[in-house]
Design a protein around this motif. Structure first.
Motif, mmCIF file in Angstrom:
data_model
loop_
_atom_site.group_PDB
_atom_site.id
_atom_site.type_symbol
_atom_site.label_atom_id
_atom_site.label_comp_id
_atom_site.label_asym_id
_atom_site.label_seq_id
_atom_site.Cartn_x
_atom_site.Cartn_y
_atom_site.Cartn_z
ATOM 1 N N MET A 204 1.088 -1.363 -0.251
ATOM 2 C CA MET A 204 -0.460 0.279 0.212
ATOM 3 C C MET A 204 0.860 1.260 0.200
ATOM 4 O O MET A 204 0.584 2.191 -0.880
ATOM 5 C CB MET A 204 -1.007 -0.080 0.959
ATOM 6 N N SER A 205 1.718 1.122 0.568
ATOM 7 C CA SER A 205 2.984 2.212 0.893
ATOM 8 C C SER A 205 4.144 2.098 1.407
ATOM 9 O O SER A 205 4.527 0.652 1.582
ATOM 10 C CB SER A 205 2.577 3.234 1.205
ATOM 11 N N VAL A 206 5.412 2.702 0.416
ATOM 12 C CA VAL A 206 6.777 3.151 1.175
ATOM 13 C C VAL A 206 7.006 4.087 2.050
ATOM 14 O O VAL A 206 6.946 5.320 0.572
ATOM 15 C CB VAL A 206 7.889 2.101 0.007
ATOM 16 N N SER A 207 7.539 4.126 2.687
ATOM 17 C CA SER A 207 8.010 5.308 3.421
ATOM 18 C C SER A 207 9.310 5.391 3.535
ATOM 19 O O SER A 207 10.057 4.527 3.991
ATOM 20 C CB SER A 207 7.457 5.961 4.902
ATOM 21 N N LEU A 208 10.490 6.289 3.122
ATOM 22 C CA LEU A 208 11.157 6.867 3.304
ATOM 23 C C LEU A 208 11.677 7.476 4.440
ATOM 24 O O LEU A 208 11.375 8.300 4.904
ATOM 25 C CB LEU A 208 12.624 7.444 2.288
ATOM 26 N N GLU A 209 11.855 6.581 5.264
ATOM 27 C CA GLU A 209 12.692 7.148 6.962
ATOM 28 C C GLU A 209 13.981 8.380 7.191
ATOM 29 O O GLU A 209 14.522 7.589 7.417
ATOM 30 C CB GLU A 209 12.036 6.064 8.198
ATOM 31 N N GLY A 210 13.845 9.526 6.622
ATOM 32 C CA GLY A 210 14.789 10.018 6.204
ATOM 33 C C GLY A 210 15.948 9.813 5.827
ATOM 34 O O GLY A 210 15.526 9.397 4.843
ATOM 35 N N GLY A 211 17.236 9.480 6.228
ATOM 36 C CA GLY A 211 18.134 9.276 4.884
ATOM 37 C C GLY A 211 19.546 10.197 5.422
ATOM 38 O O GLY A 211 19.511 11.420 5.270
ATOM 39 N N ALA A 212 20.447 10.039 5.464
ATOM 40 C CA ALA A 212 21.587 10.595 5.423
ATOM 41 C C ALA A 212 23.174 9.020 5.428
ATOM 42 O O ALA A 212 23.255 8.422 5.006
ATOM 43 C CB ALA A 212 21.888 10.242 7.145
ATOM 44 N N PRO A 213 24.407 10.090 5.537
ATOM 45 C CA PRO A 213 25.441 9.352 5.296
ATOM 46 C C PRO A 213 26.230 8.433 6.923
ATOM 47 O O PRO A 213 25.418 9.195 7.250
ATOM 48 C CB PRO A 213 26.144 10.551 4.831
ATOM 49 N N PRO A 214 26.805 7.596 6.039
ATOM 50 C CA PRO A 214 27.006 6.901 7.358
ATOM 51 C C PRO A 214 27.372 8.195 8.778
ATOM 52 O O PRO A 214 28.733 8.976 8.194
ATOM 53 C CB PRO A 214 28.152 6.224 6.902
ATOM 54 N N PRO A 215 27.956 7.267 9.625
ATOM 55 C CA PRO A 215 28.481 8.236 10.062
ATOM 56 C C PRO A 215 29.688 8.128 9.943
ATOM 57 O O PRO A 215 30.581 9.660 10.831
ATOM 58 C CB PRO A 215 28.526 7.398 11.716
ATOM 59 N N GLU A 216 30.816 7.667 9.852
ATOM 60 C CA GLU A 216 32.373 7.769 9.507
ATOM 61 C C GLU A 216 32.758 9.162 8.798
ATOM 62 O O GLU A 216 33.719 10.043 9.051
ATOM 63 C CB GLU A 216 32.464 6.867 8.884
ATOM 64 N N VAL A 217 31.362 9.705 7.572
ATOM 65 C CA VAL A 217 31.809 10.642 6.947
ATOM 66 C C VAL A 217 30.435 11.856 6.947
ATOM 67 O O VAL A 217 30.457 12.948 5.705
ATOM 68 C CB VAL A 217 32.175 10.274 5.302
#
Length: 279
Positions: A204-217
């Motif tokens: 029914m739906s796909v929701s992206l929760e945030g989005g960020a680079p890895p902590p190292e970079v």
């Protein structure tokens, strides 16, 4: 012929066990006879089952699933052991998380980096967890085609997300293409679930929760984001200044052009007058 009177002592004795009445039935045997009809009725009554308004019932008769799903209401089938009733709720919305757990999402915790990492088309790693909602579309397929439907949904969405992200740049993934990613992931994962595995579910739906680079970079990404923000502000300021100056310059050019045309007309008229005066 004279008959002598019979002497009772000489009369044959009949066996006494055949003349006595039969013994009464034993107490346990009588209780079993009275209980047996009730047990039979109770066993038959186990075939009576109810289906709630939001449910559908699938019957397995002697281990084999019947192809008819029972609608809501009261139904009578075979007794217990012959019929087994499995109930599903096709209208109930189910949720699964990819790259995190729903508990972490509720508490606002960070997702698991290794589970949510995706590689972009320009060779950058990004962490993109997602939450998918689905419902049952085929009760028989949902119950009997796949052993673990939630795990299949998570794996299908995760694979589709990795495939879609691998075709985009990191800037598109983190900024402008999130809605496009969601729609493509839902389409690809739904195709895999139903056409390849027959999971009997509908996304029914796909929701992206945030989005960020890895902590190292993460620090380097923030520096790049700030530099791009500064560049965008400088471009906007220059564009605003150009938009403000352009009308003024165009007006000044029109005035200069008009003055030049008027001066040229005046010089022409003077020259013609001098020529006529000379003639």
């Amino acid at each position: 012929m004279n008959r002598e009177p019979l002497n009772p002592e000489h009369m044959p004795q009949l066996p006494t066990d055949k003349c006595e009445s039969a013994p009464p039935p034993r107490k346990g045997h009588s209780l079993w006879l009275r209980t047996l009809p009730w047990l039979a009725a109770a066993y038959v009554a186990t075939g009576l089952y109810a289906v709630k308004p939001d449910e559908r019932a699938v019957i397995r008769r002697c281990g084999r699933a019947l192809m008819i799903s029972q609608p809501p209401g009261l139904h009578l089938g075979l007794p217990w052991g012959l019929d087994r009733v499995a109930r599903v709720r096709p209208l109930q919305m189910k949720r699964e998380a990819v790259g995190m757990t729903l508990g972490e999402r509720t508490l606002g915790r960070r997702s698991e980096p290794l589970e949510a990492q995706c590689l972009t088309g320009d060779k950058n790693l990004v962490i993109i967890p997602a939450v998918v909602q689905y419902r049952i579309s085929d009760a028989h397929a949902y119950l009997f085609h796949v052993a673990d439907v939630p795990a299949l949904v998570r794996n299908a969405v995760s694979a589709a997300l990795a495939s879609v992200v691998s075709q985009m740049t990191v800037d598109d993934v983190l900024t402008s293409q999130r809605l496009a990613i969601q729609s493509q992931v839902m389409l690809r994962a739904g195709t895999v679930l139903n056409e390849r595995y027959g999971g009997g579910v509908q996304l029914m739906s796909v929701s992206l929760e945030g989005g960020a680079p890895p902590p190292e970079v993460a620090d380097a990404f923030r520096d790049v984001a700030r530099a791009r923000g500064d560049a965008a502000r400088a471009i906007n300021q220059a564009t605003g200044y150009a938009n403000r100056i352009k009308p003024e310059a165009e007006g000044e050019a029109d005035r200069t052009r008009s003055q030049a045309e008027a001066y040229g007309e005046e010089v022409v008229q003077i020259a013609r007058g001098d020529a006529e005066h000379f003639s």
